[in-house]
Design a protein around this motif. Structure first.
Motif, short mmCIF file in Angstrom:
data_model
loop_
_atom_site.label_atom_id
_atom_site.label_comp_id
_atom_site.label_asym_id
_atom_site.label_seq_id
_atom_site.Cartn_x
_atom_site.Cartn_y
_atom_site.Cartn_z
N LEU A 195 0.82 -1.21 0.00
CA LEU A 195 0.00 0.00 0.00
C LEU A 195 0.85 1.26 0.00
O LEU A 195 0.41 2.32 -0.44
N ASN A 196 2.08 1.16 0.52
CA ASN A 196 2.91 2.36 0.69
C ASN A 196 4.32 2.24 0.14
O ASN A 196 5.00 3.26 0.03
N ASP A 252 -0.17 -6.96 10.46
CA ASP A 252 0.55 -6.04 11.34
C ASP A 252 1.77 -6.72 11.96
O ASP A 252 1.72 -7.90 12.33
N ILE A 253 2.83 -5.94 12.10
CA ILE A 253 4.01 -6.40 12.85
C ILE A 253 3.68 -6.23 14.32
O ILE A 253 3.34 -5.13 14.77
N ASN A 310 12.62 0.38 4.37
CA ASN A 310 11.68 1.48 4.19
C ASN A 310 10.25 1.04 4.48
O ASN A 310 9.46 1.78 5.08
N ALA A 311 9.90 -0.18 4.05
CA ALA A 311 8.55 -0.69 4.27
C ALA A 311 8.27 -0.88 5.76
O ALA A 311 7.18 -0.56 6.25
N ILE A 312 9.26 -1.39 6.49
CA ILE A 312 9.10 -1.57 7.94
C ILE A 312 9.00 -0.22 8.63
O ILE A 312 8.19 -0.02 9.54
N SER A 369 5.59 1.16 8.25
CA SER A 369 4.67 0.52 9.20
C SER A 369 4.77 1.16 10.58
O SER A 369 3.76 1.39 11.24
N ALA A 370 6.00 1.44 11.01
CA ALA A 370 6.20 2.08 12.31
C ALA A 370 5.61 3.49 12.33
O ALA A 370 4.99 3.91 13.32
N LEU A 371 5.78 4.22 11.24
CA LEU A 371 5.24 5.58 11.17
C LEU A 371 3.71 5.58 11.17
O LEU A 371 3.08 6.45 11.78
#
Length: 251
Positions: free
Chosen positions: A17-18, A84-85, A128-130, A133-135
């Motif tokens: 998605l991002n 979700d992580i 970047n993908a992880i 997710s954190a952001l």
């Protein structure tokens, strides 16, 4: 949305998605050795202050992240949904800062953190993908602060339902489609800072006004636009629309 055929596929679909992962990036993630763990409702996936050497992803199910005050009151600080992580802070920190507990039957994929770290060094786009997710998790937390601190009970619960509907089905082609919410009214209250009695009264009011329908754990709305208006809901903070817009599904 891209589809992937592996236990980590829900996470890859959220990444897509991002972050523009190439096919070989996705293949590298899918190829990681992992173990699968199963949790019944009420069981803890991780506990506050515990350490772990695993990168954990919720494959299926529903879980709550929560903290408990010194006098025993629980505050739910987030939900963990498929993809979700679960313990994203472990990429940098040794300890869990909250507990995560299953509220439905959950399947969790666990990968050795060292393998994830090595992969992100070789393929920075995965890092970047992880990070994205954190952001997004941080963005959701900020919205929850506003929800609890500045919205009334009716808006808080409406906002929670709008958020979960969007997160569970990012494209939401059919807004009247019901979604399953395996939470008690006490748990809803612990997420929005209300008592179970207040939650019950507020949900009944939303149902009476034709904004909400509930069949046990199935939630739907015959008037999503009105429900979003009551909530003051704008899903931009969820960052779901970068790819959805390209597919013509943005709102």
């Amino acid at each position: 949305m891209q589809t992937f055929g592996a236990p980590l596929s829900p996470m890859l679909e959220k990444f897509a998605l991002n972050t523009a992962l190439a096919e070989d990036d996705c293949a590298a993630i899918v190829a990681l050795p992992l173990s699968l763990h199963f949790y019944n409702p009420g069981k803890h996936i991780v506990k506050n202050d515990a350490t772990s050497t695993e990168f954990q992803v919720l494959v299926s199910g529903f879980a709550i992240a929560y903290k408990v005050t010194s006098d025993g009151f629980r505050q739910i600080v987030g939900f963990r949904l498929p993809g979700d992580i679960i313990n994203i802070q472990h990429m940098q920190f040794a300890y869990n800062d909250c507990s995560v507990q299953a509220t439905a039957h959950c399947m969790v994929a666990a990968v050795d953190e060292t393998l994830i770290r090595n992969l992100t060094c070789k393929r920075p786009i995965i890092s970047n993908a992880i990070m994205a997710s954190a952001l997004i998790e941080a963005s959701i937390s900020r919205e929850w602060i506003v929800n609890i601190g500045r919205r009334n009970a009716r808006a808080r619960i409406a906002h929670l339902f709008c958020e979960l509907a969007s997160r569970l089905d990012p494209c939401r082609l059919a807004e009247d489609q019901p979604f399953r919410l395996p939470l008690t009214q006490q748990q809803i209250g612990d997420a929005v800072g209300l008592t179970a009695v207040h939650v019950n009264r507020t949900i009944k009011g939303l149902i009476k006004d034709g904004l909400l329908e509930q069949d046990r754990h199935l939630i739907s709305s015959p008037a999503w636009d009105q429900l979003k208006s009551v909530a003051g809901f704008n899903r931009r903070y969820l960052q779901l629309d970068q790819k959805a817009a390209a597919l013509g599904h943005s709102q």
